[in-house]
Design a protein around this motif. Structure first.
Motif, short mmCIF file in Angstrom:
data_model
loop_
_atom_site.label_atom_id
_atom_site.label_comp_id
_atom_site.label_asym_id
_atom_site.label_seq_id
_atom_site.Cartn_x
_atom_site.Cartn_y
_atom_site.Cartn_z
N GLY A 1 0.80 -1.23 0.00
CA GLY A 1 0.00 0.00 0.00
C GLY A 1 0.83 1.27 0.00
N LEU A 2 2.11 1.14 -0.28
CA LEU A 2 2.98 2.32 -0.26
C LEU A 2 3.16 2.92 -1.65
N ILE A 3 2.64 2.23 -2.67
CA ILE A 3 2.58 2.83 -4.00
C ILE A 3 1.11 2.84 -4.40
N TYR A 4 0.64 3.99 -4.88
CA TYR A 4 -0.76 4.09 -5.27
C TYR A 4 -0.88 4.93 -6.52
N ARG A 5 -2.04 4.80 -7.18
CA ARG A 5 -2.27 5.57 -8.39
C ARG A 5 -3.41 6.53 -8.09
N SER A 6 -3.24 7.78 -8.54
CA SER A 6 -4.25 8.75 -8.16
C SER A 6 -4.32 9.91 -9.14
N ASN A 7 -5.50 10.51 -9.19
CA ASN A 7 -5.68 11.76 -9.92
C ASN A 7 -5.21 12.89 -9.05
N TYR A 8 -4.30 13.67 -9.53
CA TYR A 8 -3.72 14.68 -8.67
C TYR A 8 -3.14 15.79 -9.53
N LYS B 1 -3.63 11.45 -13.97
CA LYS B 1 -3.54 10.23 -13.19
C LYS B 1 -2.09 9.78 -13.15
N GLN B 2 -1.54 9.70 -11.98
CA GLN B 2 -0.12 9.38 -11.83
C GLN B 2 0.08 8.37 -10.71
N TRP B 3 1.28 7.78 -10.71
CA TRP B 3 1.66 6.87 -9.64
C TRP B 3 2.48 7.61 -8.59
N PHE B 4 2.24 7.27 -7.34
CA PHE B 4 2.93 7.96 -6.24
C PHE B 4 3.47 6.96 -5.22
N VAL B 5 4.54 7.36 -4.56
CA VAL B 5 5.01 6.60 -3.40
C VAL B 5 4.55 7.34 -2.15
N LYS B 6 3.88 6.60 -1.29
CA LYS B 6 3.48 7.15 0.00
C LYS B 6 4.73 7.15 0.86
N ILE B 7 5.21 8.31 1.22
CA ILE B 7 6.62 8.38 1.61
C ILE B 7 6.87 8.57 3.10
N LYS B 8 5.89 9.08 3.82
CA LYS B 8 6.13 9.40 5.24
C LYS B 8 6.67 8.22 6.05
#
Length: 668
Positions: A172-179, A365-372
RNA sequence: GGGCGGGUAGCUCAGUUGGGAGAGCACUGGCUUUACAAGCCAGGGGUCACAGGUUCAAGCCCUGUUCCGCCUACCA
């Protein structure tokens, strides 16, 4: 040998004859290769910051690699089991740009070639030019283990990239989202926040009149720096505590030129002190507006194409660049009486770090790393000194960014790079994130599947460099011996891009820091303190300097200049100083040889040696110098180490000791 | 807005438990000294940004001021 005898006659040292000869000797005798550590010596390892394959050796590389080479050779002399692993980076955007320029000469674009053919061309390019910079490092005399050369797109390293992506996704540390991300309309790709260079520029603040629907008499005025984005407005926001606008909250305003109805909403985000205290809200083209839009469930209207021109949502303003559109919108606003006033205004504007084009905030729509969660242990590791920065102050810079870190946009709309290992079923919509390419949909078994078109940020693969280069995800002997690495030498400009991300990924996937020490080397400026650039004509080309003065002169100069500052200033004069030094060594060697004609070290018996007072003195000086150099290198005081050698050689050995020899000869 | 680094010889910069103000280049004078003129010998040159404070003693520690540079931030 014949060559050497010839050069012995000359009073001026000729590095050309010497340097290539010795580098060849080192290679032929395989002196740089790390071997199986049978006798369990202590390990010492460095992975080289991989230069881009598009690059040719500049003075910054020369400095960075000289410092690494000094440490590596010193550790080798001390008996460590040493590895210095070299390699190159595929450099997504940079390489793609270079190859695009090349095919542009044939009058083609990458779209004419198609993805497959284009990446083929990119590979050809890298075969042809990609090792230029490595050969230049050999000219510098770098003692890297060439048998372990790596490239970020190697099969093994690509496997590491996939493994990391899939694992992070599953956790769950990589997700795809509209941003709303940073979009470069020229590179036509998303960029991470740190890939945007903010520059303060003189601009205008436009005050635009928005009439109310209920009564045309009443209006609300907003201030904006980007009037063209009003075409995508879907609300107006005011601060809930702002008495001036209390009566308007919940009412409807009419968007000038377009006629769209805009709700007037209340949100704490709005600063009543700024502008008019009322803000136009464009969720698709401003991050704050986007987030505000989410809170108030506003419509998101994207008015731009991927090349930065306006799309059909811009209505009659379609097919214009942002600037053209701004001009036209302003004209029309003025004509129709909606433009109240214009003020001069200074603010910072983002530019692409690769091509300097103005960045557009862009909803996609891009891929992100949840980084905290990844950042936390990486912060702890530096706080507890498991990894330490030298000079120490750079850890503050690291902390500052890590404490305020935001999710990392990792998808790039490029063709050159690690393709995102995600497949979509065109029939049932299933998404598959896989180590191995699937041949059918895992849900409906349709063969009608497509891979995500995007590639990963180049820095995603660089983040794995300290362990992917050692064989991970395989459990290799190299990984066992050399991870964590001992030292990273790099510039402060990539602490965020690279150092921080290696820390996070190393700890996450190896359970241990990627390096014990990070030496931040200074950046090189010209003698006036200006950045070196081709356009300014003030570059100092290391290869040219090697040709003129020799690699040793250049390396000695760089070492002598390396103080623990942010910047150092370099000029040819300074290199000449140390060219003279290499010449001094040459001449004192010639001198010594004339006195040692009948001297054979094999025949000398240690117990029969008799030292004069001067002999004792120089040996004492030598030992002190050795200690000084070791202490200095231990603390990364390269300048002190270099100057200690300089002083000993020139002042003590040449000016005093060898003169005493002459004197002694006269007397006898 | 927040943070960081720096102001020492004409120039580029060292100066790490507070006690000697230094290096390289540049400059001046003298050297065909048998390894080196890309060299040798001798020499001049600094109120260590400014103002206070701590101390027997401050370039170094503390406070304030000022000037330069850089990084960062969503004020439209």
């Amino acid at each position: 040998m014949e060559k050497q005898q010839q050069s012995q006659l000359q009073s001026v040292y000729n590095p050309k004859i010497v340097e290539d000869h010795w580098y060849q000797f080192w290679l032929e005798n395989d002196l740089f290769t790390a071997r199986e550590n049978k006798d369990k010596r202590k390990n010492y390892s460095i992975v080289m910051p991989p230069p881009n394959i598009t690059g040719s050796l500049h003075i910054g590389h020369a400095l960075n690699n000289t410092l690494q080479d000094i440490i590596i050779r010193w550790k080798r002399m001390q008996g460590y089991n040493v590895l210095w692993l070299p390699g190159t980076d595929h450099a997504g955007i940079a390489t793609q740009n270079v190859v695009e320029r090349e095919i542009a000469k044939e009058g083609k674009t990458r779209y004419d070639l198609g993805r497959e053919e284009f990446t083929k061309r990119a590979w050809q390019w890298r075969e042809k030019y990609g090792s230029n910079i490595l050969n230049q490092l050999k000219k510098m005399g770098c003692s890297c283990d060439w048998s372990r050369l790596r490239f970020t797109l190697d099969e093994g390293l690509s496997k590491a990239v996939r493994k990391v992506f899939v694992t992070l996704y599953q956790e769950g540390l990589i997700y795809r989202s509209n941003y709303v991300i940073n979009w470069c309309p020229r590179c036509k790709t998303a960029l991470a926040d740190i890939e945007v260079e903010q520059r303060e520029e003189n601009a205008k603040l436009y005050y635009v009149i928005y009439p109310l629907k209920e009564s045309v008499e009443e209006t609300i005025v907003v201030a904006t720096t980007r009037p063209e984005t009003m075409l995508g407005d879907t609300a107006i926001a005011v601060n809930p505590k702002d008495k001036r606008y209390e009566k308007y909250i919940g009412k409807i305003a009419i968007l000038p030129l377009v006629g769209r109805e805009l709700p007037i909403v209340a949100d704490d985000y709005v600063d009543p002190e700024f502008g008019t205290g009322a803000v136009k809200i464009t969720p698709a083209h401003d991050l704050n507006d986007f987030e505000l839009g989410k809170r108030h469930k506003l419509e998101e209207i994207n008015i731009l194409n991927d090349d930065g021109t306006t799309n059909q949502n811009a209505g009659e303003y379609i097919n214009m660049t942002a600037l053209e559109c701004r001009k036209k919108v302003l004209e029309d606003l003025k004509d129709k009486g909606y433009l109240k006033k214009v003020e001069n205004y200074k603010h910072s504007i983002g530019h692409c770090y690769r091509c300097d084009t103005v960045i557009e905030p862009y909803l996609s729509k891009q891929w992100f790393v949840k980084i905290k969660d990844l950042a936390k242990p990486a912060i702890d590791a530096v706080e507890s000194n498991e990894t330490s920065f030298i000079p120490k102050r750079w850890s503050k810079v690291y902390f500052e960014w890590m404490y305020n870190i935001r999710d990392w946009c990792i998808s790039r709309q490029l063709w050159w790079g690690h393709r995102i290992p995600v497949w979509y079923c065109k029939d049932c919509g299933e998404m598959m994130v896989r180590m191995e390419d699937p041949s059918e949909c895992s849900k409906c078994h349709s063969k009608n599947i497509v891979q995500d078109k995007d590639v990963l940020d180049t820095w995603f693969s660089s983040a794995l460099w300290p362990f992917s280069t050692l064989g991970w995800p395989e459990q290799t002997p190299d990984l066992e011996e050399f991870y964590p690495t001992s030292l990273l030498v790099t510039g402060f400009d990539i602490i965020f891009f690279w150092v921080a991300r290696m820390m996070m990924m190393g700890i996450k996937f190896r359970g241990d820091i990627p390096f014990e020490k990070v030496f931040i080397n200074p950046l090189i400026k010209d003698i006036e303190g200006k950045k070196m650039s081709k356009s300014k004509g003030n570059v100092i080309d290391p290869l040219l300097m090697i040709d003129q003065y020799g690699a040793d002169a250049l390396r000695m100069t760089l070492a002598a200049l390396t103080i623990q500052a942010n910047y150092i200033r370099l000029s040819k004069d300074k290199i000449e100083t140390f060219r003279n030094f290499t010449n001094k060594i040459w001449n004192v060697s010639r001198f010594s040889l004339t006195h040692l004609e009948e001297f054979n070290p094999q025949e000398v018996k240690k117990e029969n040696l008799e030292f004069s007072l001067f002999d004792e003195w120089i040996l004492n000086q030598l030992n002190q110098t050795i200690k000084k150099v070791s202490d200095s290198l231990q603390n990364f005081k390269f300048s002190d180490a270099a100057m200690a050698i300089y002083e000993f050689t020139w002042n003590y050995f040449c000016d005093w000791y060898s003169k005493e020899l002459i004197l002694a000869k006269f007397i006898s």
